[in-house]
Motif scaffolding. Structure first.
Motif, PDB file in Angstrom:
ATOM      1  N   ASP A  80       0.810  -1.225   0.000  1.00 37.27           N
ATOM      2  CA  ASP A  80       0.000   0.000   0.000  1.00 37.27           C
ATOM      3  C   ASP A  80       0.841   1.272   0.000  1.00 37.27           C
ATOM      4  O   ASP A  80       0.349   2.346   0.353  1.00 37.27           O
ATOM      5  CB  ASP A  80      -0.976   0.028   1.186  1.00 37.27           C
ATOM      6  CG  ASP A  80      -2.248  -0.765   0.910  1.00 37.27           C
ATOM      7  OD1 ASP A  80      -2.377  -1.344  -0.186  1.00 37.27           O
ATOM      8  OD2 ASP A  80      -3.114  -0.808   1.805  1.00 37.27           O
ATOM      9  N   VAL A  81       2.110   1.163  -0.402  1.00 36.47           N
ATOM     10  CA  VAL A  81       3.021   2.313  -0.363  1.00 36.47           C
ATOM     11  C   VAL A  81       3.680   2.559  -1.714  1.00 36.47           C
ATOM     12  O   VAL A  81       3.707   3.684  -2.203  1.00 36.47           O
ATOM     13  CB  VAL A  81       4.125   2.108   0.702  1.00 36.47           C
ATOM     14  CG1 VAL A  81       5.134   3.253   0.673  1.00 36.47           C
ATOM     15  CG2 VAL A  81       3.517   1.970   2.094  1.00 36.47           C
ATOM     16  N   MET A  82       4.235   1.500  -2.325  1.00 31.30           N
ATOM     17  CA  MET A  82       5.053   1.642  -3.525  1.00 31.30           C
ATOM     18  C   MET A  82       4.260   1.298  -4.777  1.00 31.30           C
ATOM     19  O   MET A  82       3.409   0.421  -4.770  1.00 31.30           O
ATOM     20  CB  MET A  82       6.279   0.713  -3.455  1.00 31.30           C
ATOM     21  CG  MET A  82       7.047   0.760  -2.157  1.00 31.30           C
ATOM     22  SD  MET A  82       7.731   2.377  -1.798  1.00 31.30           S
ATOM     23  CE  MET A  82       8.819   2.584  -3.189  1.00 31.30           C
ATOM     24  N   GLY A  83       4.610   1.970  -5.871  1.00 33.14           N
ATOM     25  CA  GLY A  83       4.001   1.666  -7.155  1.00 33.14           C
ATOM     26  C   GLY A  83       4.947   1.969  -8.300  1.00 33.14           C
ATOM     27  O   GLY A  83       5.775   2.879  -8.214  1.00 33.14           O
ATOM     28  N   LEU A  84       4.832   1.195  -9.376  1.00 34.64           N
ATOM     29  CA  LEU A  84       5.577   1.411 -10.609  1.00 34.64           C
ATOM     30  C   LEU A  84       4.588   1.597 -11.752  1.00 34.64           C
ATOM     31  O   LEU A  84       3.612   0.843 -11.863  1.00 34.64           O
ATOM     32  CB  LEU A  84       6.456   0.204 -10.943  1.00 34.64           C
ATOM     33  CG  LEU A  84       7.682  -0.092 -10.087  1.00 34.64           C
ATOM     34  CD1 LEU A  84       8.247  -1.464 -10.466  1.00 34.64           C
ATOM     35  CD2 LEU A  84       8.740   0.978 -10.275  1.00 34.64           C
ATOM     36  N   SER A  85       4.813   2.576 -12.612  1.00 34.23           N
ATOM     37  CA  SER A  85       3.980   2.720 -13.808  1.00 34.23           C
ATOM     38  C   SER A  85       4.643   1.981 -14.966  1.00 34.23           C
ATOM     39  O   SER A  85       5.866   2.024 -15.135  1.00 34.23           O
ATOM     40  CB  SER A  85       3.758   4.190 -14.152  1.00 34.23           C
ATOM     41  OG  SER A  85       4.986   4.857 -14.352  1.00 34.23           O
TER      42      SER A  85
ATOM     43  N   HIS B  58      -9.144   3.760  -2.679  1.00 34.32           N
ATOM     44  CA  HIS B  58      -8.782   4.056  -1.298  1.00 34.32           C
ATOM     45  C   HIS B  58      -7.331   3.753  -0.940  1.00 34.32           C
ATOM     46  O   HIS B  58      -6.940   3.892   0.216  1.00 34.32           O
ATOM     47  CB  HIS B  58      -9.698   3.290  -0.345  1.00 34.32           C
ATOM     48  CG  HIS B  58     -11.142   3.621  -0.521  1.00 34.32           C
ATOM     49  ND1 HIS B  58     -12.143   2.973   0.155  1.00 34.32           N
ATOM     50  CD2 HIS B  58     -11.779   4.538  -1.311  1.00 34.32           C
ATOM     51  CE1 HIS B  58     -13.320   3.465  -0.211  1.00 34.32           C
ATOM     52  NE2 HIS B  58     -13.116   4.405  -1.101  1.00 34.32           N
ATOM     53  N   HIS B  59      -6.539   3.331  -1.920  1.00 40.51           N
ATOM     54  CA  HIS B  59      -5.128   3.037  -1.666  1.00 40.51           C
ATOM     55  C   HIS B  59      -4.303   3.830  -2.662  1.00 40.51           C
ATOM     56  O   HIS B  59      -4.570   3.802  -3.864  1.00 40.51           O
ATOM     57  CB  HIS B  59      -4.870   1.537  -1.786  1.00 40.51           C
ATOM     58  CG  HIS B  59      -5.826   0.720  -0.978  1.00 40.51           C
ATOM     59  ND1 HIS B  59      -5.749   0.627   0.393  1.00 40.51           N
ATOM     60  CD2 HIS B  59      -6.927   0.012  -1.342  1.00 40.51           C
ATOM     61  CE1 HIS B  59      -6.741  -0.128   0.837  1.00 40.51           C
ATOM     62  NE2 HIS B  59      -7.469  -0.511  -0.197  1.00 40.51           N
ATOM     63  N   PRO B  60      -3.267   4.526  -2.202  1.00 41.52           N
ATOM     64  CA  PRO B  60      -2.599   5.494  -3.074  1.00 41.52           C
ATOM     65  C   PRO B  60      -1.586   4.908  -4.041  1.00 41.52           C
ATOM     66  O   PRO B  60      -1.207   5.569  -5.002  1.00 41.52           O
ATOM     67  CB  PRO B  60      -1.895   6.419  -2.069  1.00 41.52           C
ATOM     68  CG  PRO B  60      -1.571   5.519  -0.907  1.00 41.52           C
ATOM     69  CD  PRO B  60      -2.739   4.561  -0.816  1.00 41.52           C
ATOM     70  N   ASP B  61      -1.121   3.664  -3.819  1.00 42.24           N
ATOM     71  CA  ASP B  61       0.024   3.177  -4.578  1.00 42.24           C
ATOM     72  C   ASP B  61      -0.245   3.096  -6.076  1.00 42.24           C
ATOM     73  O   ASP B  61       0.581   3.520  -6.887  1.00 42.24           O
ATOM     74  CB  ASP B  61       0.523   1.835  -4.029  1.00 42.24           C
ATOM     75  CG  ASP B  61      -0.588   0.869  -3.647  1.00 42.24           C
ATOM     76  OD1 ASP B  61      -1.766   1.175  -3.919  1.00 42.24           O
ATOM     77  OD2 ASP B  61      -0.285  -0.193  -3.064  1.00 42.24           O
ATOM     78  N   ASN B  62      -1.400   2.565  -6.484  1.00 44.65           N
ATOM     79  CA  ASN B  62      -1.711   2.471  -7.912  1.00 44.65           C
ATOM     80  C   ASN B  62      -2.000   3.829  -8.536  1.00 44.65           C
ATOM     81  O   ASN B  62      -1.419   4.189  -9.564  1.00 44.65           O
ATOM     82  CB  ASN B  62      -2.901   1.546  -8.152  1.00 44.65           C
ATOM     83  CG  ASN B  62      -2.560   0.075  -8.044  1.00 44.65           C
ATOM     84  OD1 ASN B  62      -3.068  -0.634  -7.191  1.00 44.65           O
ATOM     85  ND2 ASN B  62      -1.697  -0.407  -8.920  1.00 44.65           N
ATOM     86  N   VAL B  63      -2.924   4.600  -7.946  1.00 45.36           N
ATOM     87  CA  VAL B  63      -3.351   5.836  -8.610  1.00 45.36           C
ATOM     88  C   VAL B  63      -2.248   6.885  -8.623  1.00 45.36           C
ATOM     89  O   VAL B  63      -2.126   7.649  -9.585  1.00 45.36           O
ATOM     90  CB  VAL B  63      -4.646   6.402  -7.982  1.00 45.36           C
ATOM     91  CG1 VAL B  63      -5.823   5.499  -8.287  1.00 45.36           C
ATOM     92  CG2 VAL B  63      -4.507   6.654  -6.505  1.00 45.36           C
ATOM     93  N   ALA B  64      -1.418   6.944  -7.577  1.00 40.00           N
ATOM     94  CA  ALA B  64      -0.324   7.916  -7.583  1.00 40.00           C
ATOM     95  C   ALA B  64       0.658   7.595  -8.702  1.00 40.00           C
ATOM     96  O   ALA B  64       1.088   8.482  -9.454  1.00 40.00           O
ATOM     97  CB  ALA B  64       0.379   7.942  -6.235  1.00 40.00           C
ATOM     98  N   ALA B  65       1.026   6.316  -8.842  1.00 40.20           N
ATOM     99  CA  ALA B  65       1.950   5.927  -9.911  1.00 40.20           C
ATOM    100  C   ALA B  65       1.331   6.153 -11.283  1.00 40.20           C
ATOM    101  O   ALA B  65       2.014   6.598 -12.215  1.00 40.20           O
ATOM    102  CB  ALA B  65       2.363   4.473  -9.735  1.00 40.20           C
ATOM    103  N   ALA B  66       0.048   5.845 -11.437  1.00 36.08           N
ATOM    104  CA  ALA B  66      -0.614   6.044 -12.727  1.00 36.08           C
ATOM    105  C   ALA B  66      -0.707   7.521 -13.089  1.00 36.08           C
ATOM    106  O   ALA B  66      -0.567   7.901 -14.252  1.00 36.08           O
ATOM    107  CB  ALA B  66      -2.011   5.422 -12.698  1.00 36.08           C
ATOM    108  N   LEU B  67      -0.940   8.347 -12.101  1.00 36.92           N
ATOM    109  CA  LEU B  67      -1.129   9.776 -12.355  1.00 36.92           C
ATOM    110  C   LEU B  67       0.185  10.483 -12.672  1.00 36.92           C
ATOM    111  O   LEU B  67       0.253  11.299 -13.606  1.00 36.92           O
ATOM    112  CB  LEU B  67      -1.798  10.434 -11.148  1.00 36.92           C
ATOM    113  CG  LEU B  67      -2.230  11.892 -11.297  1.00 36.92           C
ATOM    114  CD1 LEU B  67      -3.309  12.034 -12.375  1.00 36.92           C
ATOM    115  CD2 LEU B  67      -2.752  12.426  -9.957  1.00 36.92           C
TER     116      LEU B  67
END
Length: 351
Positions: free
Chosen positions: A20-25, A133-142
């Motif tokens: 629920d913290v890290m994301g890669l686009s 409700h979890h930032p990892d996906n949408v933040a990386a996508a945005l």
């Protein structure tokens, strides 16, 4: 009348210890082409491509357009402007590659374009996080790239859809528009400001992502239900130690395979989801940088079932090894070798 073309990348969330913290686009996209029309009250949706089974073409229930309407309503526009939407979704559904997050981001960008809202990127993220409700996906996508994020707790009751750029307006203009909308309709639930916060981290250009995609869907709700309600302190510390290292290790010009491999270990979510992806325990236990050239690390992508291998070479050979294990467990799979893209969601206007 203008035509808007929106592209949103797929994402892989968690990345080992970063639950629920890290994301890669990733270089796999949802594309929405919106042709604005002067017809009265006419919104049509048509899907193209393979990844559209079961997706609604009703503007009231489609996740993209329901998100668009929510954002517009919060800015005093109560109906969707007439338009024709062509949606080409290349992101597999229910596979842990951020398909729902991409739809939410696309809906926010579509509202920004159709309503000429000139929202800041931060305000767009606020709207995304009221729905996803979890930032990892949408933040990386945005925003794109390798992203770490967190969010504050907010009340999400009210007119919020459920989730399974040009110059920005000033903050005062945004707020005044939203307050006017709230004065006209007290049932609206406006996003608090600055719900989510993120940083874009360095990621070596040598690293690519091998996504091995089992040919079955895994609902995020089912994967969430597999998690415990409490954790042992030693397991939390285990993840925090590795997360601290991973955020820097991936950004080194010459990635250290064993440093990254150990830093991608996890005790918070993967052990509890093993049974949902046959063959995953064997994969995590069998392959490492010594016996698999080019490999840096392996993890469950998001809630699964996709298995993500980060690597610097021998991408097809790595995929073949992982697929062979899945096949022994009677799991059919496909794979894609994807770039980690530094650019996030975009919206272009065509005359």
């Amino acid at each position: 009348m203008p035509t808007f073309v929106i592209n949103v990348p797929a994402t892989s969330a968690n990345i080992g210890p970063g639950f629920d913290v890290m994301g890669l686009s990733l270089s796999l996209y949802l594309t929405v082409t919106a042709e604005v029309s002067d017809a009265a009250n006419s919104v049509t949706i048509a899907y193209e491509g393979a990844n559209s089974d079961g997706l609604s073409c009703d503007p009231k229930s489609n996740l993209i357009t329901s998100t668009t309407l929510y954002v517009l309503q919060c800015n005093g526009i109560n109906v969707l402007p007439s338009c024709s939407l062509r949606i080409n979704n290349r992101i597999p559904l229910g596979r842990g590659l951020g398909s729902s997050g991409a739809a939410v981001v696309a809906g926010v960008l579509l509202a920004n374009a159709l309503g000429s809202l000139n929202l800041s990127r931060q305000r767009m993220l606020d709207y995304c996080l009221m729905i996803e409700h979890h930032p990892d996906n949408v933040a990386a996508a945005l925003v794109g790239g390798f992203v770490a994020s967190y969010l504050i707790d907010v009340d999400r009751s009210g007119n919020i859809p459920a989730s399974e750029a040009p110059p920005s307006a000033t903050l005062d203009e945004q707020r005044e528009r939203e307050l006017r909308a709230l004065a006209a309709d007290a049932s609206l639930t406006l996003p608090p400001e600055n719900i989510g916060h993120f940083v874009q981290l360095e990621c070596s250009s040598a690293i690519r992502a091998v996504a091995v995609i089992p040919q079955f869907e895994l609902a995020t709700s089912k994967a969430r239900a597999a998690l415990p309600s409490t954790y042992e302190t030693r397991d939390v510390v285990f993840n925090l130690q590795r997360l601290a290292v991973l955020t820097t290790a991936l950004g080194r010009k010459c990635p250290d395979p064993w440093l990254i491999f150990r830093a991608m270990e996890d005790r918070v979510h993967q052990p509890y989801r093993m049974h949902l992806v046959p063959g995953l325990p064997e994969i995590l236990a069998s392959f490492n940088p010594d016996n698999t050239p080019g490999l840096l690390g392996i993890c469950l992508s998001g809630a699964g079932p996709t298995i993500l291998a980060l690597a610097v070479s021998d991408f097809d050979a790595i995929a073949a090894k992982l697929q062979a294990v899945l096949a022994r467990h009677d799991v059919d799979s496909k794979y894609q070798v994807l770039d980690i893209v530094s650019e996030g969601a975009s919206c272009e206007s065509q005359s």
